[in-house]
Scaffold this motif. Structure first.
Motif, PDB file in Angstrom:
ATOM      1  N   ASP A  47       1.483  16.908  95.904  1.00  0.00           N
ATOM      2  CA  ASP A  47       2.495  17.056  95.480  1.00  0.00           C
ATOM      3  C   ASP A  47       3.660  18.209  96.011  1.00  0.00           C
ATOM      4  OD1 ASP A  47       1.905  14.525  95.727  1.00  0.00           O
ATOM      5  OD2 ASP A  47       2.002  13.639  93.536  1.00  0.00           O
ATOM      6  N   LEU A  48       3.133  19.378  94.770  1.00  0.00           N
ATOM      7  CA  LEU A  48       3.695  20.357  94.724  1.00  0.00           C
ATOM      8  C   LEU A  48       3.657  21.198  95.799  1.00  0.00           C
ATOM      9  CD1 LEU A  48       2.303  21.828  91.279  1.00  0.00           C
ATOM     10  CD2 LEU A  48       4.659  21.209  92.156  1.00  0.00           C
ATOM     11  N   LEU A  49       2.471  21.176  96.817  1.00  0.00           N
ATOM     12  CA  LEU A  49       2.886  21.697  98.063  1.00  0.00           C
ATOM     13  C   LEU A  49       3.366  21.147  99.111  1.00  0.00           C
ATOM     14  CD1 LEU A  49      -1.361  23.028  98.627  1.00  0.00           C
ATOM     15  CD2 LEU A  49       1.122  24.478  97.648  1.00  0.00           C
ATOM     16  N   SER A  50       3.161  19.801  99.383  1.00  0.00           N
ATOM     17  CA  SER A  50       3.966  19.317 100.096  1.00  0.00           C
ATOM     18  C   SER A  50       5.752  19.296  99.577  1.00  0.00           C
ATOM     19  CB  SER A  50       3.816  17.724  99.384  1.00  0.00           C
ATOM     20  OG  SER A  50       4.761  16.536 100.797  1.00  0.00           O
ATOM     21  N   SER A  51       6.018  19.185  98.454  1.00  0.00           N
ATOM     22  CA  SER A  51       7.553  19.528  98.251  1.00  0.00           C
ATOM     23  C   SER A  51       7.762  20.980  98.273  1.00  0.00           C
ATOM     24  CB  SER A  51       7.190  20.143  96.938  1.00  0.00           C
ATOM     25  OG  SER A  51       7.569  18.237  96.064  1.00  0.00           O
ATOM     26  N   LEU A  52       6.561  21.909  98.205  1.00  0.00           N
ATOM     27  CA  LEU A  52       6.894  23.221  98.861  1.00  0.00           C
ATOM     28  C   LEU A  52       7.176  23.334 100.237  1.00  0.00           C
ATOM     29  CD1 LEU A  52       7.640  26.239  98.247  1.00  0.00           C
ATOM     30  CD2 LEU A  52       4.979  26.810  98.811  1.00  0.00           C
ATOM     31  N   GLY A  53       6.466  22.203 101.147  1.00  0.00           N
ATOM     32  CA  GLY A  53       6.781  22.058 102.525  1.00  0.00           C
ATOM     33  C   GLY A  53       8.182  21.301 102.856  1.00  0.00           C
ATOM     34  N   PHE A  54       8.102  20.265 101.920  1.00  0.00           N
ATOM     35  CA  PHE A  54       9.562  20.247 101.632  1.00  0.00           C
ATOM     36  C   PHE A  54      11.753  20.467 102.517  1.00  0.00           C
ATOM     37  CE2 PHE A  54      13.644  18.389 100.793  1.00  0.00           C
ATOM     38  CZ  PHE A  54      13.559  16.650 101.686  1.00  0.00           C
ATOM     39  N   LEU A  68      11.823  29.148  93.961  1.00  0.00           N
ATOM     40  CA  LEU A  68      10.634  28.247  94.172  1.00  0.00           C
ATOM     41  C   LEU A  68       9.507  28.931  93.669  1.00  0.00           C
ATOM     42  CD1 LEU A  68      11.734  25.473  96.107  1.00  0.00           C
ATOM     43  CD2 LEU A  68      12.042  25.168  93.758  1.00  0.00           C
ATOM     44  N   ILE A  69       9.275  30.178  94.544  1.00  0.00           N
ATOM     45  CA  ILE A  69       7.506  29.943  94.518  1.00  0.00           C
ATOM     46  C   ILE A  69       6.785  30.492  93.727  1.00  0.00           C
ATOM     47  CG2 ILE A  69       6.261  32.312  96.165  1.00  0.00           C
ATOM     48  CD1 ILE A  69       8.153  29.847  98.300  1.00  0.00           C
ATOM     49  N   PRO A  70       7.191  31.360  92.965  1.00  0.00           N
ATOM     50  CA  PRO A  70       6.917  32.102  91.384  1.00  0.00           C
ATOM     51  C   PRO A  70       6.743  30.759  90.568  1.00  0.00           C
ATOM     52  CG  PRO A  70       8.752  33.518  91.962  1.00  0.00           C
ATOM     53  CD  PRO A  70       9.290  32.282  92.260  1.00  0.00           C
ATOM     54  N   LEU A  71       7.541  29.789  90.481  1.00  0.00           N
ATOM     55  CA  LEU A  71       7.911  28.581  89.857  1.00  0.00           C
ATOM     56  C   LEU A  71       6.159  27.541  90.398  1.00  0.00           C
ATOM     57  CD1 LEU A  71       7.815  26.497  87.660  1.00  0.00           C
ATOM     58  CD2 LEU A  71       9.829  25.344  89.573  1.00  0.00           C
ATOM     59  N   MET A  72       6.058  27.016  92.313  1.00  0.00           N
ATOM     60  CA  MET A  72       5.020  27.025  92.570  1.00  0.00           C
ATOM     61  C   MET A  72       3.708  26.985  92.251  1.00  0.00           C
ATOM     62  SD  MET A  72       6.368  23.685  94.100  1.00  0.00           S
ATOM     63  CE  MET A  72       7.402  22.955  94.846  1.00  0.00           C
ATOM     64  N   ALA A  73       4.192  28.752  92.809  1.00  0.00           N
ATOM     65  CA  ALA A  73       2.111  29.371  92.389  1.00  0.00           C
ATOM     66  C   ALA A  73       1.960  29.501  91.151  1.00  0.00           C
ATOM     67  CB  ALA A  73       2.955  30.201  93.023  1.00  0.00           C
ATOM     68  N   SER A  74       2.634  29.496  90.032  1.00  0.00           N
ATOM     69  CA  SER A  74       2.023  28.783  88.834  1.00  0.00           C
ATOM     70  C   SER A  74       1.786  27.020  88.807  1.00  0.00           C
ATOM     71  CB  SER A  74       2.925  29.287  87.547  1.00  0.00           C
ATOM     72  OG  SER A  74       3.795  28.829  87.570  1.00  0.00           O
ATOM     73  N   ARG A  75       2.330  26.757  88.889  1.00  0.00           N
ATOM     74  CA  ARG A  75       2.332  25.017  88.885  1.00  0.00           C
ATOM     75  C   ARG A  75       0.845  24.800  89.559  1.00  0.00           C
ATOM     76  NH1 ARG A  75       6.713  22.100  87.678  1.00  0.00           N
ATOM     77  NH2 ARG A  75       7.901  22.980  86.025  1.00  0.00           N
ATOM     78  N   VAL A  76       0.544  25.343  90.616  1.00  0.00           N
ATOM     79  CA  VAL A  76      -0.533  24.712  91.302  1.00  0.00           C
ATOM     80  C   VAL A  76      -1.921  25.610  91.183  1.00  0.00           C
ATOM     81  CG1 VAL A  76       0.504  23.943  93.276  1.00  0.00           C
ATOM     82  CG2 VAL A  76      -0.788  25.858  93.403  1.00  0.00           C
ATOM     83  N   THR A  77      -1.854  25.970  90.343  1.00  0.00           N
ATOM     84  CA  THR A  77      -2.675  26.883  89.526  1.00  0.00           C
ATOM     85  C   THR A  77      -3.098  26.944  87.646  1.00  0.00           C
ATOM     86  OG1 THR A  77      -1.961  28.999  89.790  1.00  0.00           O
ATOM     87  CG2 THR A  77      -2.907  28.663  91.246  1.00  0.00           C
ATOM     88  N   ASP A  78      -1.903  26.054  87.331  1.00  0.00           N
ATOM     89  CA  ASP A  78      -1.976  26.081  85.887  1.00  0.00           C
ATOM     90  C   ASP A  78      -2.253  27.111  85.147  1.00  0.00           C
ATOM     91  OD1 ASP A  78      -1.693  24.576  83.683  1.00  0.00           O
ATOM     92  OD2 ASP A  78      -4.172  24.358  83.565  1.00  0.00           O
ATOM     93  N   CYS A  79      -0.953  27.943  85.731  1.00  0.00           N
ATOM     94  CA  CYS A  79      -0.936  29.498  85.191  1.00  0.00           C
ATOM     95  C   CYS A  79       0.415  29.527  84.011  1.00  0.00           C
ATOM     96  CB  CYS A  79      -0.860  30.369  86.278  1.00  0.00           C
ATOM     97  SG  CYS A  79      -2.411  30.850  86.581  1.00  0.00           S
ATOM     98  N   ASP A  80       0.333  30.821  83.916  1.00  0.00           N
ATOM     99  CA  ASP A  80       2.188  30.932  82.568  1.00  0.00           C
ATOM    100  C   ASP A  80       3.035  31.348  83.564  1.00  0.00           C
ATOM    101  OD1 ASP A  80       0.553  29.892  80.057  1.00  0.00           O
ATOM    102  OD2 ASP A  80       0.019  32.368  80.594  1.00  0.00           O
ATOM    103  N   GLY A  81       2.854  31.864  84.747  1.00  0.00           N
ATOM    104  CA  GLY A  81       4.223  32.487  85.387  1.00  0.00           C
ATOM    105  C   GLY A  81       3.640  32.802  86.494  1.00  0.00           C
ATOM    106  N   GLY A  82       4.503  33.546  87.246  1.00  0.00           N
ATOM    107  CA  GLY A  82       4.378  34.262  88.487  1.00  0.00           C
ATOM    108  C   GLY A  82       5.547  35.360  88.858  1.00  0.00           C
ATOM    109  N   ALA A  83       5.268  36.277  89.822  1.00  0.00           N
ATOM    110  CA  ALA A  83       6.537  36.967  90.419  1.00  0.00           C
ATOM    111  C   ALA A  83       6.476  37.267  92.106  1.00  0.00           C
ATOM    112  CB  ALA A  83       6.360  38.244  89.174  1.00  0.00           C
ATOM    113  N   LEU A  84       7.241  37.806  92.906  1.00  0.00           N
ATOM    114  CA  LEU A  84       7.640  37.842  93.905  1.00  0.00           C
ATOM    115  C   LEU A  84       8.006  39.060  94.302  1.00  0.00           C
ATOM    116  CD1 LEU A  84       7.545  36.466  97.256  1.00  0.00           C
ATOM    117  CD2 LEU A  84       9.008  35.777  97.077  1.00  0.00           C
ATOM    118  N   LEU A  85       7.588  39.993  93.945  1.00  0.00           N
ATOM    119  CA  LEU A  85       7.750  41.248  94.615  1.00  0.00           C
ATOM    120  C   LEU A  85       8.097  41.318  96.200  1.00  0.00           C
ATOM    121  CD1 LEU A  85       6.586  41.723  92.115  1.00  0.00           C
ATOM    122  CD2 LEU A  85       6.109  44.451  92.358  1.00  0.00           C
ATOM    123  N   LEU A  86       9.265  42.536  96.755  1.00  0.00           N
ATOM    124  CA  LEU A  86       9.110  42.232  98.346  1.00  0.00           C
ATOM    125  C   LEU A  86       9.634  44.138  98.351  1.00  0.00           C
ATOM    126  CD1 LEU A  86      11.528  39.434  99.578  1.00  0.00           C
ATOM    127  CD2 LEU A  86       8.887  39.478  99.560  1.00  0.00           C
TER     128      LEU A  86
END
Length: 474
Positions: A47-54, A68-86
């Protein structure tokens, strides 16, 4: 880093030994519960990956999607958080987005990541200006992030790849000491990173498309203006019939032709296109090159030439003045102009002319059925400020036909690389003068001959301009 709450305890797997199992729970029931829980986790991830695709398909704003990216990455892996560096265009690394479930840890986490990005050296640029981080630079960045987050954080990072170039890093972390980065979890993070790369590439393509659309619109406007600057119809001159056409290779071209009244009185009194008995100027020119730069110089040349004509000088003096005025601008642009300028007097049927290195017009004498080139010595407009031009005159007779043309005709090439050249043009012109009854028929015949030569499905690579002038009885 300041103190943080204790990490959550990992969930305990079901005890199948029976010693700690409640009396009513059987091993089969516990196994079913485990399978059900795994299915729920799998459905949650789907469901999370489908929402990301939508979101990828629906969001027009890249920043909204990146949120959405750090949130989705942490949710699908059941982690405490995520960070996007560009990686930015200046070679620096920037913390783009951060998500942390524990708001009390979020401030310290942001500070640690920003410190890590500042400590990382700037990435090098490739020859095309794009960022090209080396594997060593990426490894250094990973070490800096791991160091400032602390040894008690379970960290995983993966690349954001756009067209095989790394454009950033996606980090996901957990403070659970029992947390492990299994192959499945790593694949899930990479999947989110790939979606991120697609979003970035789509956004860049959209920006390029908008730029192209603006450029196309500007070219359309330029082509429209250029078309309006060309004569809308040929003037009515006593004893002369005219036909003209300019066919550009691209939307904006460097060829031009013009019919210019020789005095202000003609401009004021003959706006209705009536028959003219005073002198008229006939000019044809070609700016070296094609496209917008050539079109701009063509427009400038046309305006300056019209101003010079009204001064009443001879053709050679007009070209000389035009060359001196335009020299500085053309020298800076590294472009030059060829120009043939002539004046026709309907009362005497005398054509006065001067040439600035343009293709000499061809004159067909009706009485002798022979063709003559009209040429004088003179250099390109803009090549030498002190160039001198020569005047010449010719007496025209009834039935004589003259064509002014640009090198798009003679340089037109067929599939074998052969050029149409002046010899073929002369033969086609000779044939047309003997068969055709009007200048328009001659013009159509010559354009058709060139098109047949290069091929019916081919398009000439250079602009083609042609003026046909035939002397009629009074």
């Amino acid at each position: 880093m300041t103190a943080v709450p204790l990490p959550r305890q990992p969930s305990q797997p079901p005890d199948f030994t029976g010693s700690n199992m409640p009396p009513e729970v059987t091993p089969v029931f516990a196994l079913k519960e485990l399978v059900a829980r795994l299915n729920r986790e799998q459905h949650k991830i789907q469901d999370l990956l489908s929402s990301l695709g939508f979101a990828l398909r629906s969001f027009n704003n890249l920043n909204q999607f990146l949120e959405l990216i750090p949130l989705m990455a942490s949710r699908v892996t059941d982690c405490d958080g995520g960070a996007l560096l560009l990686f930015k265009s200046n070679g620096q690394v920037r913390l783009e987005r951060l998500h942390c479930q524990d708001s009390r840890w979020s401030k310290d986490l942001r500070k640690a990541l920003e410190t890590a990005t500042r400590q990382s050296p700037a990435f090098a640029h490739r020859g095309d200006g794009a960022i090209a981080p080396t594997p060593q630079a990426i490894a250094d960045l990973d070490r800096q992030v791991s160091y400032y987050l602390g040894a008690n954080v379970q960290l995983f990072g993966t690349a954001i790849l756009v067209k095989n170039a790394e454009r950033g890093r996606l980090y996901v972390f957990s403070r659970d000491p029992q947390y492990t980065w299994t192959e499945t979890r790593q694949k899930l993070v990479r999947l989110v990173a790939d979606q991120t790369a697609v979003a970035i590439e789509n956004d860049e393509l959209s920006v390029e498309l908008r730029k192209k659309e603006r450029l196309d619109r500007e070219l359309e406007i330029g082509a429209e203006i250029q078309l309006r600057l060309l004569p809308r119809h040929c003037p009515k001159i006593l004893g002369v019939e005219l036909a003209a056409r300019c066919l550009t290779a691209s939307r904006v071209g460097g060829d031009f032709y013009d019919f210019i009244p020789a005095s202000y009185d003609q401009i004021r009194s003959k706006r209705d296109g009536g028959s003219e008995t005073a002198k008229w100027s006939v000019a044809i020119g070609d700016v070296m090159g094609k496209g917008v730069p050539a079109g701009l110089i063509m427009t400038m040349t046309r305006g300056m030439l019209r101003a010079e004509v009204l001064n009443g000088h001879s053709p050679a003096r007009i070209l000389q003045h035009l060359n001196r005025v335009m020299y500085a601008d053309l020298e800076n642009s590294n472009r030059f102009v060829t120009l043939f300028y002539s004046e026709y007097d309907p009362q005497t049927r005398i054509l006065s002319y001067s040439n600035a290195a343009h293709n000499p017009p061809l004159l067909w004498h009706a009485a002798t059925r022979t063709i003559k080139r009209l040429d004088t010595l003179g250099m390109l407009i803009g090549l030498d400020a002190d160039t001198h031009y020569q005047d010449a005159q010719i007496q025209l007779q009834e039935g004589d036909t003259l064509i002014y043309y640009t090198d798009g005709f003679t340089d037109a090439a067929n599939q074998g690389g052969e050029r149409f050249d002046e010899e073929n043009l002369t033969k086609a012109f000779q044939s047309a003068c003997e068969r055709c009854q009007s200048p328009q028929e001659i013009l159509d015949h010559l354009f058709d001959k060139v098109q047949d030569f290069i091929g019916s499905g081919s398009r000439n690579e250079d602009d083609m301009t042609l003026i046909v002038m035939r002397v009629q009885p009074f």
